[in-house]
Scaffold this motif. Structure first.
Motif, PDB file in Angstrom:
ATOM      1  N   ALA A  65      63.105 -40.532  17.576  1.00 30.88           N
ATOM      2  CA  ALA A  65      61.950 -39.788  18.048  1.00 30.88           C
ATOM      3  C   ALA A  65      62.051 -39.531  19.541  1.00 30.88           C
ATOM      4  O   ALA A  65      61.714 -38.459  20.023  1.00 30.88           O
ATOM      5  CB  ALA A  65      60.668 -40.572  17.738  1.00 30.88           C
ATOM      6  N   ALA A  66      62.558 -40.523  20.252  1.00 25.31           N
ATOM      7  CA  ALA A  66      62.692 -40.361  21.692  1.00 25.31           C
ATOM      8  C   ALA A  66      63.695 -39.265  22.010  1.00 25.31           C
ATOM      9  O   ALA A  66      63.455 -38.415  22.865  1.00 25.31           O
ATOM     10  CB  ALA A  66      63.148 -41.667  22.329  1.00 25.31           C
ATOM     11  N   ALA A  67      64.812 -39.267  21.300  1.00 28.18           N
ATOM     12  CA  ALA A  67      65.826 -38.255  21.537  1.00 28.18           C
ATOM     13  C   ALA A  67      65.228 -36.873  21.267  1.00 28.18           C
ATOM     14  O   ALA A  67      65.404 -35.943  22.047  1.00 28.18           O
ATOM     15  CB  ALA A  67      67.028 -38.503  20.641  1.00 28.18           C
ATOM     16  N   ALA A 108      62.108 -36.081  21.400  1.00 23.74           N
ATOM     17  CA  ALA A 108      61.079 -35.776  22.386  1.00 23.74           C
ATOM     18  C   ALA A 108      61.696 -35.283  23.690  1.00 23.74           C
ATOM     19  O   ALA A 108      61.122 -34.467  24.392  1.00 23.74           O
ATOM     20  CB  ALA A 108      60.240 -37.018  22.653  1.00 23.74           C
ATOM     21  N   LEU A 109      62.893 -35.792  24.010  1.00 24.51           N
ATOM     22  CA  LEU A 109      63.532 -35.382  25.245  1.00 24.51           C
ATOM     23  C   LEU A 109      63.945 -33.913  25.171  1.00 24.51           C
ATOM     24  O   LEU A 109      64.025 -33.224  26.173  1.00 24.51           O
ATOM     25  CB  LEU A 109      64.761 -36.248  25.515  1.00 24.51           C
ATOM     26  CG  LEU A 109      64.403 -37.680  25.908  1.00 24.51           C
ATOM     27  CD1 LEU A 109      65.611 -38.575  25.838  1.00 24.51           C
ATOM     28  CD2 LEU A 109      63.814 -37.689  27.301  1.00 24.51           C
ATOM     29  N   LEU A 142      61.950 -46.121  26.490  1.00 25.60           N
ATOM     30  CA  LEU A 142      61.649 -44.909  25.723  1.00 25.60           C
ATOM     31  C   LEU A 142      60.420 -44.206  26.286  1.00 25.60           C
ATOM     32  O   LEU A 142      60.389 -42.978  26.410  1.00 25.60           O
ATOM     33  CB  LEU A 142      61.406 -45.264  24.256  1.00 25.60           C
ATOM     34  CG  LEU A 142      62.630 -45.642  23.443  1.00 25.60           C
ATOM     35  CD1 LEU A 142      62.226 -46.109  22.049  1.00 25.60           C
ATOM     36  CD2 LEU A 142      63.570 -44.452  23.339  1.00 25.60           C
ATOM     37  N   MET A 186      62.230 -49.478  12.413  1.00 23.91           N
ATOM     38  CA  MET A 186      61.201 -48.953  13.317  1.00 23.91           C
ATOM     39  C   MET A 186      61.823 -48.595  14.654  1.00 23.91           C
ATOM     40  O   MET A 186      61.584 -47.564  15.231  1.00 23.91           O
ATOM     41  CB  MET A 186      60.128 -50.024  13.500  1.00 23.91           C
ATOM     42  CG  MET A 186      58.747 -49.448  13.709  1.00 23.91           C
ATOM     43  SD  MET A 186      58.202 -48.392  12.361  1.00 23.91           S
ATOM     44  CE  MET A 186      56.535 -48.107  12.889  1.00 23.91           C
ATOM     45  N   LYS A 187      62.699 -49.486  15.122  1.00 24.53           N
ATOM     46  CA  LYS A 187      63.323 -49.273  16.411  1.00 24.53           C
ATOM     47  C   LYS A 187      64.195 -48.028  16.360  1.00 24.53           C
ATOM     48  O   LYS A 187      64.220 -47.221  17.262  1.00 24.53           O
ATOM     49  CB  LYS A 187      64.160 -50.500  16.740  1.00 24.53           C
ATOM     50  CG  LYS A 187      64.139 -50.850  18.219  1.00 24.53           C
ATOM     51  CD  LYS A 187      65.103 -51.958  18.484  1.00 24.53           C
ATOM     52  CE  LYS A 187      64.525 -53.327  18.397  1.00 24.53           C
ATOM     53  NZ  LYS A 187      65.473 -54.381  18.581  1.00 24.53           N
ATOM     54  N   ARG A 188      64.906 -47.911  15.233  1.00 24.74           N
ATOM     55  CA  ARG A 188      65.780 -46.777  15.069  1.00 24.74           C
ATOM     56  C   ARG A 188      64.971 -45.489  15.074  1.00 24.74           C
ATOM     57  O   ARG A 188      65.313 -44.522  15.742  1.00 24.74           O
ATOM     58  CB  ARG A 188      66.542 -46.937  13.750  1.00 24.74           C
ATOM     59  CG  ARG A 188      67.581 -45.899  13.514  1.00 24.74           C
ATOM     60  CD  ARG A 188      68.456 -46.316  12.344  1.00 24.74           C
ATOM     61  NE  ARG A 188      69.197 -47.537  12.644  1.00 24.74           N
ATOM     62  CZ  ARG A 188      70.380 -47.533  13.190  1.00 24.74           C
ATOM     63  NH1 ARG A 188      70.962 -46.416  13.502  1.00 24.74           N
ATOM     64  NH2 ARG A 188      71.004 -48.651  13.440  1.00 24.74           N
ATOM     65  N   LEU A 189      63.876 -45.518  14.357  1.00 27.06           N
ATOM     66  CA  LEU A 189      62.999 -44.353  14.309  1.00 27.06           C
ATOM     67  C   LEU A 189      62.538 -43.981  15.711  1.00 27.06           C
ATOM     68  O   LEU A 189      62.553 -42.823  16.109  1.00 27.06           O
ATOM     69  CB  LEU A 189      61.797 -44.640  13.412  1.00 27.06           C
ATOM     70  CG  LEU A 189      60.713 -43.538  13.427  1.00 27.06           C
ATOM     71  CD1 LEU A 189      61.218 -42.311  12.715  1.00 27.06           C
ATOM     72  CD2 LEU A 189      59.438 -44.048  12.787  1.00 27.06           C
ATOM     73  N   ALA A 190      62.186 -45.005  16.453  1.00 30.32           N
ATOM     74  CA  ALA A 190      61.698 -44.766  17.804  1.00 30.32           C
ATOM     75  C   ALA A 190      62.781 -44.096  18.643  1.00 30.32           C
ATOM     76  O   ALA A 190      62.508 -43.188  19.421  1.00 30.32           O
ATOM     77  CB  ALA A 190      61.271 -46.077  18.447  1.00 30.32           C
ATOM     78  N   THR A 191      64.018 -44.532  18.464  1.00 31.63           N
ATOM     79  CA  THR A 191      65.109 -43.963  19.244  1.00 31.63           C
ATOM     80  C   THR A 191      65.289 -42.496  18.900  1.00 31.63           C
ATOM     81  O   THR A 191      65.405 -41.644  19.768  1.00 31.63           O
ATOM     82  CB  THR A 191      66.401 -44.737  18.956  1.00 31.63           C
ATOM     83  OG1 THR A 191      66.116 -46.114  19.060  1.00 31.63           O
ATOM     84  CG2 THR A 191      67.482 -44.331  19.926  1.00 31.63           C
ATOM     85  N   LEU A 200      62.326 -31.714  23.225  1.00 24.25           N
ATOM     86  CA  LEU A 200      61.141 -30.897  22.941  1.00 24.25           C
ATOM     87  C   LEU A 200      60.705 -29.994  24.092  1.00 24.25           C
ATOM     88  O   LEU A 200      60.506 -28.802  23.901  1.00 24.25           O
ATOM     89  CB  LEU A 200      59.973 -31.784  22.524  1.00 24.25           C
ATOM     90  CG  LEU A 200      59.707 -31.824  21.010  1.00 24.25           C
ATOM     91  CD1 LEU A 200      58.538 -32.746  20.727  1.00 24.25           C
ATOM     92  CD2 LEU A 200      59.399 -30.435  20.480  1.00 24.25           C
ATOM     93  N   ARG A 221      60.226 -40.453  27.751  1.00 23.53           N
ATOM     94  CA  ARG A 221      59.312 -39.449  27.219  1.00 23.53           C
ATOM     95  C   ARG A 221      58.414 -38.912  28.334  1.00 23.53           C
ATOM     96  O   ARG A 221      58.133 -37.713  28.405  1.00 23.53           O
ATOM     97  CB  ARG A 221      58.475 -40.061  26.093  1.00 23.53           C
ATOM     98  CG  ARG A 221      57.498 -39.098  25.457  1.00 23.53           C
ATOM     99  CD  ARG A 221      58.227 -37.984  24.736  1.00 23.53           C
ATOM    100  NE  ARG A 221      57.305 -36.935  24.274  1.00 23.53           N
ATOM    101  CZ  ARG A 221      56.954 -35.888  24.999  1.00 23.53           C
ATOM    102  NH1 ARG A 221      57.443 -35.750  26.220  1.00 23.53           N
ATOM    103  NH2 ARG A 221      56.136 -34.983  24.527  1.00 23.53           N
ATOM    104  N   ILE A 252      54.924 -48.363  18.871  1.00 20.77           N
ATOM    105  CA  ILE A 252      55.669 -48.555  17.604  1.00 20.77           C
ATOM    106  C   ILE A 252      56.896 -49.424  17.834  1.00 20.77           C
ATOM    107  O   ILE A 252      57.238 -50.241  16.993  1.00 20.77           O
ATOM    108  CB  ILE A 252      56.077 -47.234  16.910  1.00 20.77           C
ATOM    109  CG1 ILE A 252      56.825 -46.311  17.848  1.00 20.77           C
ATOM    110  CG2 ILE A 252      54.919 -46.560  16.272  1.00 20.77           C
ATOM    111  CD1 ILE A 252      57.457 -45.145  17.092  1.00 20.77           C
ATOM    112  N   PHE A 277      55.341 -44.412  21.732  1.00 22.60           N
ATOM    113  CA  PHE A 277      56.719 -44.902  21.713  1.00 22.60           C
ATOM    114  C   PHE A 277      56.751 -46.401  21.978  1.00 22.60           C
ATOM    115  O   PHE A 277      57.431 -47.162  21.305  1.00 22.60           O
ATOM    116  CB  PHE A 277      57.564 -44.172  22.761  1.00 22.60           C
ATOM    117  CG  PHE A 277      57.940 -42.791  22.352  1.00 22.60           C
ATOM    118  CD1 PHE A 277      59.178 -42.526  21.801  1.00 22.60           C
ATOM    119  CD2 PHE A 277      57.052 -41.743  22.501  1.00 22.60           C
ATOM    120  CE1 PHE A 277      59.525 -41.257  21.400  1.00 22.60           C
ATOM    121  CE2 PHE A 277      57.383 -40.469  22.102  1.00 22.60           C
ATOM    122  CZ  PHE A 277      58.624 -40.218  21.553  1.00 22.60           C
TER     123      PHE A 277
END
Lengths: 256, 281, 351
Positions: A8-10, A12-13, B215, A1-6, A15, B219, B169, B166
């Motif tokens: 996703a954050a990358a 999003a930055l 995070l 989950m944490k990895r996914l969040a990372t 985007l 964002r 989750i 963010f």
């Protein structure tokens, strides 16, 4: 989950930067042989779409591909090698940039002009009657940012009228200003006559006497790298000719 | 016993071998490296290309212009406020999602994560429909004399909207990993639910909360679409760094590049911060 | 603190009642999945069963009929689990002080209680350590100190030594015995789940055998282990158990075996069990001459060496013989043998 969040954050930055790209860009490789690619300022969407149908009807086997956007966006795309045949700008400044870079074939021709007008929501909740009201800090006033053509025009108009505008937001494009007014978020905004006309009953229009002093001129030119210089020339003739002028006039544009 | 010509593992002293993590790259087919490298290039190359566009000599001046400083300061303040809001709202949300069961929970989780996959501009339109003057809550707020649109509050709302998932989750994952056995023990020791939350649950997931907050901050800092749609754009009030970059492109591409570089640096810092912490735990 | 529990959880097939007098320690034994954890979770309040009634020291804590429910923190029921589960973010003293502190003691009072508990368990020098730096045995002691610190009326022990190094178990068991004895004198009650016969013998007064969600035997620990009425307790105690119906001369099994027993036997026709020590079972290849009462033909199913002796399992009962005998008689799975037991070595108990 944490990895996914990372991850996703990358993503999003990146985007917001990706979102700066142009939405209306066309695929330049599509059937170049009989296709005329026209890059035009966003405010020309209605008129040029209509003219493209006529152009296709009179030129058998020709497809007109239209790409609308902010004039400066289109200029930077053309500078980066976008395969356009014709460019129609909403101001002379952006066209001058292309001319300066030797990207234009021949001289640009002015084909239309546009002036500013105040728009309010249909019920005019801010009771706006003149440009002076746009200096009222209690009203929600939206204009274009000075960096974009409609914004610099708005500033010139305010100066001519001796009014200091008190905007609550300086939008990126004239469409954004119009949306803020039609949605009722803003009490008043400064847009082009053509935009006000296009919005129909969604806005109430308030004329500004000094508007005629600040005229935005629309130039059009065939591009130096045009793949279809002949068709491009025909297009320019259509726009500047009687047929084109009739359509432009109907949309609210004035003579150049 | 190995047949002649068969590849042999290099002789490595046992002590040295023991000290190293086992290498498994040998098990990968070689062709995998090509698309992997292409993928890496796709991400890294544009950033490098951006660096080549930077006007280094004018960089300080470009970054210190009044509009840049106003945008940076506004971005930092709003992102910080959004992060605080995300923590205040997101921590309880994560606890509810991870520690309780109720009908419709799966649906709620999916909805809460929606801003992650939603185009930010859609978020902006949705926020307008809610907090705008003619929005669901906006008209009631208007009566109370509160106007959200075109204010810094709108920027914070837009950023919180996109950043909240963010934090949720990240924290929910930590809570699930930590399990509730410590909380059970604390309860049998006589601790009331609030005490358990304060003295056991929260301290246990503090690292997850920290990385979630970082995070969310990142964002919020990068938020563009929802802000420009919902909050508008006015220097010092609603024009954050990404909006300033977009606007500067019109007249001063060098300034846009310089500000982009600033955002890239912040982004890299955030990733290093989060990944570095993960590496240790 | 007496405990009176009625518990019915249909989805786990648990339906039982337990009564523990004040000042005693109840042992719970039984196969995995028999329902022991369900009992502990119900007592601790971490499980909310569909049908239950629980009274502790005359105080009604749970009654599903009336909807009465007491949350875990308000029960005065402590729990020591298999894993120590020390809070990793608190040092040892703070861990032990957590209970008293949660119940309203001041920081100073709580810390003082914590230091006293640690001292009693010989852990004074660990006070400032972080849980991550403790050995398994140290952590178990600290966890015990923490569970004792709020002085719970009922202490639940869920296999507290199962995860520990064999080397540290005896010492901890002794400590636990001392602690439980002290608490017993103060009227405190404990429930211990275990798989170890030594734990049961040394730490519990009463032993309940749980199988398939039912209490199949309960009584003084010594009695339950020496006169087992359940296969599980017999196995735990290392005894043979034969089920059947009591009838002269002792017991008749459903398989047609007639067991001769000495001493008192229950009423004829009642369900009963015959219990015999494997050491009292002799193994012969031929049916012996003379007239021993119990001679049972059997087939060897397994041979388990245990030092110089071996447990020979058969399809009837197990025999404890020397390894020499295993070699002499060529005992191996499948071998046909005759098992011989004196009637005086067999006891029959009604169920």
């Amino acid at each position: 989950m944490k990895r996914l969040a990372t991850v996703a954050a990358a993503a999003a930055l990146l985007l917001p930067l990706a979102a700066c790209g142009n939405d209306d860009a066309v695929d330049p490789r599509a059937d170049v042989d009989s296709t005329l690619v026209v890059y035009a300022a966003a405010s020309l969407k209605g008129t040029f779409t209509e003219l493209a149908k006529e152009f296709e009807a009179t030129n058998d086997g020709v497809t007109v591909q239209l790409s609308f956007g902010g004039s400066s966006d289109l200029v930077s795309q053309i500078s980066e090698g976008a395969p356009a045949d014709v460019f129609a700008s909403a101001d002379e400044k952006n066209m001058d940039t292309l001319v300066g870079d030797d990207l234009v074939s021949g001289d640009p021709e002015d084909f239309a002009s546009n002036t500013l007008v105040i728009v309010t929501p249909p019920d005019n909740p801010g009771d706006v009657t003149s440009l002076d009201d746009l200096a009222d800090p209690d009203l929600d006033v939206v204009v274009c940012a000075p960096q974009v053509p409609c914004g610099s025009a708005a500033q010139k108009l305010a100066t001519a009228a001796g009014v200091t505008l008190a905007p609550d937001s300086e939008e990126q494009s004239v469409t954004d200003v119009l949306t803020k007014v039609t949605s009722g978020e803003a009490d008043a905004g400064l847009v082009y006559v053509t935009d006000a006309k296009g919005a129909g009953d969604d806005v109430r229009t308030v004329e500004v006497p000094q508007a005629s002093e600040v005229v935005n001129t629309y130039p059009i030119a065939v591009l130096a790298d045009a793949k279809q210089p002949g068709l491009a020339r025909d297009w320019v003739e259509l726009v500047t000719g009687a047929q084109g002028q009739k359509v432009l006039r109907a949309a609210g544009f004035a003579r150049p | 016993m190995s047949p002649v010509g068969a590849p042999r593992a290099p002789e490595v002293p046992a002590a040295r071998r023991a000290g190293r993590a086992p290498r498994t790259t040998g098990d990968l087919p070689r062709w995998v490296w090509l698309p992997a490298a292409l993928g890496a290039a796709l991400v890294v190359l544009p950033v490098v290309a951006l660096l080549t566009r930077v006007d280094w000599s004018d960089l300080p001046a470009l970054l210190m212009s009044e509009s840049s400083r106003a945008a940076l300061s506004l971005s930092l303040r709003t992102a910080a406020a959004s992060t605080v809001l995300c923590v205040l709202l997101g921590v309880p949300m994560a606890f509810v999602l991870a520690r309780s069961r109720f009908p419709g929970q799966a649906l709620l989780r999916a909805l809460v994560l929606l801003p992650l996959v939603l185009p930010p501009v859609v978020g902006g339109i949705a926020l307008l429909a809610t907090f705008g003057r003619r929005g669901l809550l906006g008209s009631s707020l208007e009566v109370l004399g509160v106007q959200v649109a075109f204010s810094t509050t709108a920027v914070v709302l837009a950023q919180t909207f996109v950043a909240l998932p963010f934090l949720v989750i990240s924290l929910e994952g930590s809570l699930r990993t930590a399990g509730h056995r410590y909380e059970t023990v604390a309860a049998t020791l006589g601790a009331r639910p609030s005490t358990v939350l304060r003295r056991v649950s929260l301290p246990l997931v503090l690292p997850g909360l920290a990385s979630g907050a970082v995070l969310a901050f990142a964002r919020a800092l990068g938020e563009f679409g929802a802000t420009i749609t919902f909050a508008g754009s006015l220097q010092g009030v609603t024009r954050t760094l990404p909006l300033e970059i977009y606007l500067q492109r019109e007249t001063d591409p060098d300034a846009a590049v310089a500000l982009s570089l600033l955002l890239v640096v912040v982004a890299v810092l955030v990733i290093v911060l989060v990944r570095g912490r993960e590496g240790r735990s | 603190m007496s405990i009176a529990l009625r518990l019915h959880v249909p989805e786990r097939d648990v339906d039982l009642a337990l009564d523990v007098p004040a000042g005693s320690t109840l042992g719970l034994v039984g196969p995995n999945g028999a329902g022991k954890s369900t009992v502990l979770a119900t007592l601790a309040g971490t499980l909310r069963p569909p049908h239950a009634r629980l009274e502790v020291d005359g105080r009604l804590l749970v009654d599903t009929d009336t909807g009465r429910w007491t949350p875990p923190y308000a029960r005065g029921v402590g729990l020591l689990a298999q894993e120590p589960l020390l809070f990793p973010h608190l040092d040892v003293v703070a861990n032990v002080a957590f209970g008293p502190r949660s119940r309203g003691a001041s920081r100073r009072e709580a810390e003082q209680v914590a230091r006293e508990r640690l001292a009693e368990l010989g852990c004074t020098d660990l006070a400032a350590r972080r849980p991550g730096t403790l050995s398994g045995g140290q952590a178990a002691r600290v966890a015990l100190a923490r569970a004792l610190a709020p002085d719970p009326g009922v202490l639940l022990l869920d296999e507290p030594m199962a995860a520990l190094d064999a080397a540290v178990v005896p010492q901890l068991r002794t400590t636990l015995a001392q602690v439980l004895r002290r608490r017993r004198d103060a009227g405190r009650t404990a429930v211990l789940v275990t798989h170890d016969v030594l734990d049961a013998l040394l730490l519990t007064d009463t032993l309940a055998v749980v199988e398939h969600g039912r209490v199949v035997d309960v009584g003084p620990t010594q009695r339950v282990l020496e006169q087992p009425r359940s296969a599980f307790a017999a196995e735990l105690a290392g005894l043979n158990l034969l089920r059947g119906t009591s009838a002269a001369p002792g017991l008749h099994t459903p398989e047609g075996l007639v067991v001769h027993a000495a001493g008192p036997t229950p009423l004829t026709g009642e369900p009963a069990v015959a219990v015999l020590d494997p050491a009292a079972v002799a193994v012969h290849l031929e049916a012996p001459a003379g007239s021993p009462r119990n001679v049972w033909p059997a087939t060897v199913t397994a041979v388990e060496p245990r030092g110089r002796r071996a447990l020979v399992r058969t399809d009837v009962v197990s025999a404890d013989v020397t390894v020499d005998a295993v070699a002499d008689l060529l005992l191996e799975p499948g071998r046909r043998v005759h098992l011989v037991v004196k009637a005086s070595e067999v006891q029959v108990h009604g169920l």
